[in-house]
Design a protein around this motif. Structure first.
Motif, mmCIF file in Angstrom:
data_model
loop_
_atom_site.group_PDB
_atom_site.id
_atom_site.type_symbol
_atom_site.label_atom_id
_atom_site.label_comp_id
_atom_site.label_asym_id
_atom_site.label_seq_id
_atom_site.Cartn_x
_atom_site.Cartn_y
_atom_site.Cartn_z
ATOM 1 N N GLU A 68 0.844 -1.185 0.000
ATOM 2 C CA GLU A 68 0.000 0.000 0.000
ATOM 3 C C GLU A 68 0.879 1.233 0.000
ATOM 4 O O GLU A 68 1.981 1.224 0.547
ATOM 5 N N ARG A 69 0.361 2.278 -0.641
ATOM 6 C CA ARG A 69 1.008 3.576 -0.535
ATOM 7 C C ARG A 69 -0.030 4.481 0.117
ATOM 8 O O ARG A 69 -0.821 5.120 -0.565
ATOM 9 N N PRO A 70 -0.057 4.508 1.452
ATOM 10 C CA PRO A 70 -1.153 5.168 2.168
ATOM 11 C C PRO A 70 -1.153 6.682 2.045
ATOM 12 O O PRO A 70 -2.190 7.316 2.229
ATOM 13 N N ASP A 71 0.011 7.245 1.728
ATOM 14 C CA ASP A 71 0.083 8.693 1.553
ATOM 15 C C ASP A 71 1.159 8.975 0.515
ATOM 16 O O ASP A 71 1.624 8.063 -0.158
ATOM 17 N N GLY A 72 1.563 10.228 0.401
ATOM 18 C CA GLY A 72 2.502 10.568 -0.663
ATOM 19 C C GLY A 72 3.933 10.168 -0.426
ATOM 20 O O GLY A 72 4.763 10.315 -1.319
ATOM 21 N N SER A 73 4.221 9.620 0.776
ATOM 22 C CA SER A 73 5.620 9.320 1.034
ATOM 23 C C SER A 73 5.877 7.873 1.446
ATOM 24 O O SER A 73 6.926 7.330 1.146
ATOM 25 N N ASN A 74 4.933 7.236 2.115
ATOM 26 C CA ASN A 74 5.195 5.893 2.625
ATOM 27 C C ASN A 74 4.772 4.798 1.656
ATOM 28 O O ASN A 74 3.850 4.974 0.847
ATOM 29 N N PHE A 75 5.458 3.673 1.756
ATOM 30 C CA PHE A 75 5.131 2.479 0.970
ATOM 31 C C PHE A 75 5.263 1.315 1.933
ATOM 32 O O PHE A 75 6.317 1.141 2.557
ATOM 33 N N THR A 76 4.201 0.559 2.114
ATOM 34 C CA THR A 76 4.217 -0.474 3.143
ATOM 35 C C THR A 76 4.016 -1.866 2.567
ATOM 36 O O THR A 76 3.367 -2.050 1.529
#
Lengths: 114, 110
Positions: A68-76
Motif C-alpha cells: 500500500e502507498r497510504p500517503d505521498g511518502s510511505n510504501f508499506t
C-alpha cells in the motif's frame, strides 16, 4: 544524497501475527519494489508497484502479502499471518523509471518470526 | 529475462585490479547489463550499467563485447572495503523486477 529509508530495522513477531514493514522511497521516484533475502540465500523479488497499483508480483507474493502507498511518502508491505519461513531481510527499493533503470535499495528490515 | 552466470567466489589482495566475468548467452536486445554490490546485512547497491562497449564511472569499469554474451566488471585497486557480493543482472524490457543470482563473493585480503 537522497536515500530510501525503512522502519523498523528489526521486527520480532509471533507466528500468526500481522506485521507491517514501512518504507519511504526517494521522493521523485515513481516505481517501488519489495524484495526479501532469507539468511544465506539470494535476494528475491516480491512485488513492484506503480501508479497506486501492483504492476508485477512473484509467486512468493501470495494472499498473505499486500502493499500500500497510504500517503505521498510511505510504501508499506503487510504480511497478514506470519509464518516461520517469512523470517528474512525485507528490502524496499525505488526507481525513477522502468525498464532496467537503477533501483535504490533501503537498508532493510530484519523480520524474525518465532 | 536473461540468465546470468558468474563465479561463486574470488580472492584478491589490496591494491590489485579485480575482473569479474559474467556470461549471459541469451541476453535480449532490450536488456542492459547491470552490476550491484551487497555488503552483509545491507541492501544491494547499484554499481554500473551498460549496453555495449565500455562504460566507466568513479567506482568501476564495465566491458561488454560486441556480441553482448558476456561482460566483465573491473574494479581498479581494490581495498578491504570492497569485500562484498557482486551481482551481474540483465534487466530490461517491460519488466522492472531484478532477478538476483548467487553473485560473486569477492574477498579482499591485506
Amino acid at each position: 544524497e537522497p536515500e530510501v529509508t525503512q522502519t523498523p530495522s528489526h521486527q520480532v513477531t509471533q507466528m500468526g501475527q500481522e506485521v507491517i514493514l514501512r518504507c519511504v522511497p526517494i521522493s521523485n521516484h515513481l516505481y517501488f519494489y519489495w524484495y526479501r533475502q532469507i539468511l544465506g540465500q539470494k535476494v528475491e523479488f516480491l512485488v513492484s508497484f506503480y501508479n497506486n497499483e501492483i504492476s508485477e508480483k512473484s509467486e512468493i507474493f501470495d494472499d498473505q502479502f499486500s502493499v500500500e502507498r497510504p500517503d505521498g511518502s510511505n510504501f508499506t508491505l503487510k504480511i497478514r499471518s506470519t509464518k516461520l519461513e517469512d523470517s528474512a531481510m525485507y528490502f524496499c527499493a525505488s526507481s525513477e523509471r522502468t525498464g532496467g533503470t537503477e533501483q535504490f535499495f533501503g537498508p532493510g528490515t530484519r523480520l524474525t518470526v518465532l | 529475462l536473461a540468465k546470468t552466470t558468474q563465479p561463486i567466489s574470488m580472492d584478491s589482495y589490496e591494491g590489485q585490479e579485480v575482473n569479474i566475468t559474467c556470461s549471459h548467452n541469451n541476453i535480449a536486445t532490450n536488456d542492459y547489463i547491470t552490476w550491484y554490490q551487497q555488503f552483509p546485512s545491507q541492501g544491494p547497491r547499484f554499481i554500473i550499467q551498460g549496453y555495449k562497449t565500455k562504460v566507466t564511472n568513479e567506482v568501476a569499469s564495465l566491458f561488454i563485447p560486441a556480441d553482448r554474451k558476456s561482460s566483465t566488471l573491473s574494479l581498479p585497486r581494490v581495498s578491504l572495503s570492497d569485500t562484498a557480493v557482486y551481482y551481474c543482472l540483465a534487466p530490461g524490457g517491460a519488466t522492472n523486477k531484478l532477478i538476483f543470482g548467487t553473485g560473486t563473493l569477492l574477498a579482499v585480503q591485506p
